[in-house]
Design a protein around this motif. Structure first.
Motif, PDB file in Angstrom:
ATOM      1  N   ASN A 220     -20.066 -25.812  40.818  1.00  0.00           N
ATOM      2  CA  ASN A 220     -20.424 -24.206  41.228  1.00  0.00           C
ATOM      3  C   ASN A 220     -19.816 -23.118  40.273  1.00  0.00           C
TER       4      ASN A 220
ATOM      5  N   ARG B 291     -22.805 -21.268  39.167  1.00  0.00           N
ATOM      6  CA  ARG B 291     -23.322 -20.513  40.164  1.00  0.00           C
ATOM      7  C   ARG B 291     -22.453 -19.279  40.739  1.00  0.00           C
ATOM      8  N   TYR B 292     -21.259 -19.520  41.071  1.00  0.00           N
ATOM      9  CA  TYR B 292     -20.573 -18.458  41.668  1.00  0.00           C
ATOM     10  C   TYR B 292     -19.356 -17.929  40.911  1.00  0.00           C
TER      11      TYR B 292
ATOM     12  N   SER C 197     -17.176 -23.552  47.796  1.00  0.00           N
ATOM     13  CA  SER C 197     -17.037 -24.721  47.507  1.00  0.00           C
ATOM     14  C   SER C 197     -16.202 -25.529  48.630  1.00  0.00           C
TER      15      SER C 197
ATOM     16  N   GLU D  94     -19.026 -26.044  51.361  1.00  0.00           N
ATOM     17  CA  GLU D  94     -19.853 -27.102  50.909  1.00  0.00           C
ATOM     18  C   GLU D  94     -19.073 -28.295  51.145  1.00  0.00           C
TER      19      GLU D  94
END
Length: 232
Positions: A54, A57-58, A68, A71
């Motif tokens: 991630n 993405r983040y 995270s 998720e």
């Protein structure tokens, strides 16, 4: 004779103030919340894998860590994670975002001393609002000639920053606790890298120390003056 330095860059998290310890506390809380679904070691492995996936993405920081964790909780419970657990994860992240700043030993003195002879720049990665909050609370803000909050630390990023705030990377030094983010890319950009190890380090920030003439390691910021005397 050593080339004259004009610019010193300082990392922020776990170089000037505590940071990783709050991630560890929250991660322990996360493991406790999901103790009926996964063993701590397995859960931590899954969380680290999610963080690695991630980052692109983040980015770096608490908000990406929260996402995270959520998720991972969904994965290990096979999409049956209770809403209460998700709520607890969000609350834990919000607590992190509001945690008071505690400077590390020698941080203020080291930055103040560097300002007497050099341009001094804070170079940190992570969430913009959170990093701005921490800098404001630290009491160090007025000491810096420039502040750069970046999405990642690469040789190109360091080259641009040291060109913008100084006389290029060749006359700049980066000081930080991450070999991967603070030292290696600064040296690759043509600058100096000073490693200040911290007791706690995120697994994704580990890297081997380089064998390079522009690399230095010191036990704490109280020893930075010794390094800088090489450039007197």
């Amino acid at each position: 004779m050593t080339e004259r330095l004009t610019t010193i860059g300082f990392d922020a998290d776990d170089t000037l103030w505590h940071n990783e310890q709050f991630f560890r506390i929250t991660q322990d809380r996360f493991c406790d919340l999901l103790r009926d679904h996964a063993e701590p070691d397995h859960l931590n492995e899954r969380l680290l894998a999610a963080e690695r996936r991630n980052i692109g993405r983040y980015g770096f920081g608490i908000k990406g860590f929260m996402l995270s964790m959520i998720e991972t909780a969904i994965e290990v419970t096979e999409e049956r994670v209770p809403a209460r657990v998700v709520s607890e994860i969000i609350a834990a992240g919000q607590e992190m975002l509001g945690h008071p700043i505690e400077l590390l030993p020698h941080a203020q003195d080291a930055v103040a001393a560097a300002t007497e002879r050099f341009r001094v720049v804070l170079i940190t990665k992570g969430d913009l609002l959170d990093q701005e909050r921490k800098l404001a609370q630290s009491g160090l803000g007025e000491l810096f000639d420039g502040v750069e909050i970046v999405s990642d630390k690469t040789p190109d990023v360091y080259a641009r920053i040291f060109e913008r705030h100084g006389d290029g990377a060749a006359r700049a030094m980066m000081v930080g606790n991450s070999m991967k983010s603070d030292v290696l890319p600064a040296i690759a950009a043509g600058g100096w890298g000073v490693f200040v190890p911290h007791d706690l380090a995120w697994d994704l920030e580990h890297a081997e120390a380089p064998e390079h003439p522009r690399f230095r390691e010191i036990p704490d910021l109280g020893q930075l003056a010794t390094v800088l005397r090489e450039f007197a």
